[in-house]
Design a protein around this motif. Sequence first.
Motif, PDB file in Angstrom:
ATOM      1  N   ALA A  31      79.936  33.250 -66.861  1.00  0.00           N
ATOM      2  CA  ALA A  31      78.731  33.023 -67.649  1.00  0.00           C
ATOM      3  C   ALA A  31      79.050  32.783 -69.113  1.00  0.00           C
ATOM      4  CB  ALA A  31      77.782  34.214 -67.495  1.00  0.00           C
ATOM      5  N   ARG A  32      79.969  33.558 -69.653  1.00  0.00           N
ATOM      6  CA  ARG A  32      80.329  33.422 -71.066  1.00  0.00           C
ATOM      7  C   ARG A  32      80.956  32.051 -71.338  1.00  0.00           C
ATOM      8  NH1 ARG A  32      78.492  34.945 -75.405  1.00  0.00           N
ATOM      9  NH2 ARG A  32      78.348  32.690 -75.446  1.00  0.00           N
ATOM     10  N   SER A  33      81.847  31.628 -70.449  1.00  0.00           N
ATOM     11  CA  SER A  33      82.530  30.357 -70.674  1.00  0.00           C
ATOM     12  C   SER A  33      81.566  29.184 -70.548  1.00  0.00           C
ATOM     13  CB  SER A  33      83.708  30.202 -69.702  1.00  0.00           C
ATOM     14  OG  SER A  33      83.258  30.107 -68.365  1.00  0.00           O
ATOM     15  N   ALA A  34      80.667  29.238 -69.564  1.00  0.00           N
ATOM     16  CA  ALA A  34      79.696  28.150 -69.409  1.00  0.00           C
ATOM     17  C   ALA A  34      78.728  28.110 -70.590  1.00  0.00           C
ATOM     18  CB  ALA A  34      78.927  28.325 -68.102  1.00  0.00           C
ATOM     19  N   ASP A  35      78.326  29.280 -71.078  1.00  0.00           N
ATOM     20  CA  ASP A  35      77.457  29.338 -72.254  1.00  0.00           C
ATOM     21  C   ASP A  35      78.153  28.738 -73.461  1.00  0.00           C
ATOM     22  OD1 ASP A  35      75.177  29.938 -73.686  1.00  0.00           O
ATOM     23  OD2 ASP A  35      75.756  32.003 -74.074  1.00  0.00           O
ATOM     24  N   ASP A  36      79.428  29.019 -73.614  1.00  0.00           N
ATOM     25  CA  ASP A  36      80.189  28.452 -74.735  1.00  0.00           C
ATOM     26  C   ASP A  36      80.299  26.931 -74.625  1.00  0.00           C
ATOM     27  OD1 ASP A  36      80.536  30.892 -75.919  1.00  0.00           O
ATOM     28  OD2 ASP A  36      82.585  31.189 -75.201  1.00  0.00           O
ATOM     29  N   VAL A  37      80.443  26.421 -73.393  1.00  0.00           N
ATOM     30  CA  VAL A  37      80.469  24.969 -73.214  1.00  0.00           C
ATOM     31  C   VAL A  37      79.178  24.352 -73.754  1.00  0.00           C
ATOM     32  CG1 VAL A  37      80.386  23.108 -71.495  1.00  0.00           C
ATOM     33  CG2 VAL A  37      82.038  24.979 -71.247  1.00  0.00           C
ATOM     34  N   ALA A  38      78.059  25.009 -73.496  1.00  0.00           N
ATOM     35  CA  ALA A  38      76.761  24.479 -73.915  1.00  0.00           C
ATOM     36  C   ALA A  38      76.523  24.619 -75.408  1.00  0.00           C
ATOM     37  CB  ALA A  38      75.640  25.188 -73.151  1.00  0.00           C
ATOM     38  N   ASP A  39      77.092  25.657 -76.029  1.00  0.00           N
ATOM     39  CA  ASP A  39      76.687  26.002 -77.396  1.00  0.00           C
ATOM     40  C   ASP A  39      77.763  25.902 -78.461  1.00  0.00           C
ATOM     41  OD1 ASP A  39      74.023  26.461 -76.979  1.00  0.00           O
ATOM     42  OD2 ASP A  39      74.241  28.599 -76.613  1.00  0.00           O
ATOM     43  N   GLU A  40      78.999  26.085 -78.108  1.00  0.00           N
ATOM     44  CA  GLU A  40      80.043  26.219 -79.115  1.00  0.00           C
ATOM     45  C   GLU A  40      80.842  24.924 -79.294  1.00  0.00           C
ATOM     46  OE1 GLU A  40      80.156  28.941 -80.908  1.00  0.00           O
ATOM     47  OE2 GLU A  40      78.582  29.859 -79.693  1.00  0.00           O
ATOM     48  N   GLY A  41      81.536  24.837 -80.428  1.00  0.00           N
ATOM     49  CA  GLY A  41      82.407  23.690 -80.681  1.00  0.00           C
ATOM     50  C   GLY A  41      81.633  22.465 -81.135  1.00  0.00           C
ATOM     51  N   ASP A  42      82.334  21.324 -81.169  1.00  0.00           N
ATOM     52  CA  ASP A  42      81.730  20.101 -81.696  1.00  0.00           C
ATOM     53  C   ASP A  42      81.659  18.994 -80.651  1.00  0.00           C
ATOM     54  OD1 ASP A  42      84.403  19.601 -81.438  1.00  0.00           O
ATOM     55  OD2 ASP A  42      84.759  19.109 -83.555  1.00  0.00           O
ATOM     56  N   ALA A  43      81.654  19.347 -79.374  1.00  0.00           N
ATOM     57  CA  ALA A  43      81.532  18.347 -78.316  1.00  0.00           C
ATOM     58  C   ALA A  43      80.156  17.694 -78.368  1.00  0.00           C
ATOM     59  CB  ALA A  43      81.757  18.988 -76.948  1.00  0.00           C
ATOM     60  N   THR A  44      80.072  16.462 -77.887  1.00  0.00           N
ATOM     61  CA  THR A  44      78.803  15.756 -77.821  1.00  0.00           C
ATOM     62  C   THR A  44      77.997  16.260 -76.620  1.00  0.00           C
ATOM     63  OG1 THR A  44      79.658  14.007 -76.398  1.00  0.00           O
ATOM     64  CG2 THR A  44      79.896  13.708 -78.805  1.00  0.00           C
ATOM     65  N   PRO A  45      76.676  16.066 -76.613  1.00  0.00           N
ATOM     66  CA  PRO A  45      75.887  16.467 -75.442  1.00  0.00           C
ATOM     67  C   PRO A  45      76.402  15.891 -74.125  1.00  0.00           C
ATOM     68  CG  PRO A  45      74.424  16.058 -77.279  1.00  0.00           C
ATOM     69  CD  PRO A  45      75.802  15.661 -77.741  1.00  0.00           C
ATOM     70  N   PRO A  46      76.764  14.599 -74.051  1.00  0.00           N
ATOM     71  CA  PRO A  46      77.300  14.098 -72.773  1.00  0.00           C
ATOM     72  C   PRO A  46      78.590  14.809 -72.353  1.00  0.00           C
ATOM     73  CG  PRO A  46      76.595  12.263 -74.140  1.00  0.00           C
ATOM     74  CD  PRO A  46      76.541  13.488 -75.010  1.00  0.00           C
ATOM     75  N   GLN A  47      79.435  15.146 -73.328  1.00  0.00           N
ATOM     76  CA  GLN A  47      80.663  15.866 -72.992  1.00  0.00           C
ATOM     77  C   GLN A  47      80.354  17.258 -72.465  1.00  0.00           C
ATOM     78  OE1 GLN A  47      82.511  15.492 -76.869  1.00  0.00           O
ATOM     79  NE2 GLN A  47      83.926  13.881 -76.158  1.00  0.00           N
ATOM     80  N   ARG A  48      79.403  17.920 -73.088  1.00  0.00           N
ATOM     81  CA  ARG A  48      79.010  19.265 -72.625  1.00  0.00           C
ATOM     82  C   ARG A  48      78.450  19.198 -71.204  1.00  0.00           C
ATOM     83  NH1 ARG A  48      78.943  22.609 -77.208  1.00  0.00           N
ATOM     84  NH2 ARG A  48      78.673  21.518 -79.197  1.00  0.00           N
ATOM     85  N   LEU A  49      77.570  18.240 -70.966  1.00  0.00           N
ATOM     86  CA  LEU A  49      76.987  18.107 -69.633  1.00  0.00           C
ATOM     87  C   LEU A  49      78.048  17.765 -68.593  1.00  0.00           C
ATOM     88  CD1 LEU A  49      73.696  16.195 -70.552  1.00  0.00           C
ATOM     89  CD2 LEU A  49      73.900  18.579 -69.784  1.00  0.00           C
ATOM     90  N   GLY A  50      79.025  16.955 -68.979  1.00  0.00           N
ATOM     91  CA  GLY A  50      80.103  16.625 -68.063  1.00  0.00           C
ATOM     92  C   GLY A  50      80.924  17.843 -67.680  1.00  0.00           C
ATOM     93  N   GLU A  51      81.199  18.700 -68.660  1.00  0.00           N
ATOM     94  CA  GLU A  51      81.960  19.913 -68.371  1.00  0.00           C
ATOM     95  C   GLU A  51      81.167  20.859 -67.476  1.00  0.00           C
ATOM     96  OE1 GLU A  51      85.309  22.553 -68.766  1.00  0.00           O
ATOM     97  OE2 GLU A  51      84.976  20.390 -68.937  1.00  0.00           O
TER      98      GLU A  51
END
Length: 295
Positions: A31-51
């Motif tokens: 849960a923590r890692s998936a939440d970080d994918v959605a919220d943390e860092g400077d990835a673009t929305p498409p990159q976040r959704l892809g991950e």
Amino acid sequence: MSVDHYENFPVASILLPRHLREPVTNIYRYARSADDVADEGDATPPQRLGELAAYRTELHRIASTAGRKPDQGAAPGTALGSSFGSGYRPVAERLAPIFVPLAATIARHQLPITPFLDLLSAFEQDISVKRYADEATLLDYCARSANPVGRLMLHLYGVADAEALRHADAICTGLQLVNFWQDVRVDWHKDRVYLPQDALLRHGVSEEDLAACRLTPQWQALLGEQVARTRALLHSGAPLTRRLPGRIGLELRLVVQGGLRILERIEQARYDVFMNRPELGGRDWTIMLWRALIR
């Protein structure tokens, strides 16, 4: 239980039974890692959704390895541990530290897949949805961002009947809302407003008021209404805290009392969460422990 930073996730709690610490840690890591994918860092929305799509792929593979659909829990008495332990390997090896132990935990404790998928849908929603039209849409989000954590904990505790799940949902949604009202200013700076838009309109509070941190009578009425509803939710779920045995029950009573105490602190500050974000200190913990023991 709040997903955002997991203030209420009992990973390191001394009250958590030793045999549950590893599975809780494995669920937390996911849960923590998936939440970080959605919220943390400077990835673009498409990159976040892809991950996050890669996370969904792994959840479906775990479910298919067990021979069940994603919306099915393991049948009672089904031995799934060996198939998970030796047969499951993530498609993306970089995800192995998350999904290999998670798969083993799901198998060993016969956990349903649906809560994990629900969490994922909430994280995906975080990427694009920043406002909520009304209470119903906000509660739908909480049902996927907070309630799955409580449901998984109940499965670990072996108490997952309909009444227990209903009470857990009330507690988890209530705790999520507590975090929202506590963090109005923090969320504003993230361009997120969790106060329902129709409630803002009804009380005559604008987003400009939020930006300017205006402590008006209209704001106090708005947040007072939300606090009252949230308190009622927490109280409606409280019977569950007496059903769970020993340290587990005490843990949950403390969590509920923590949410209620923050609501008290918000009221004591006359709903000024802009300049007086409520945080729990030593005196609060003494009050919470006393209430958890006698109520």
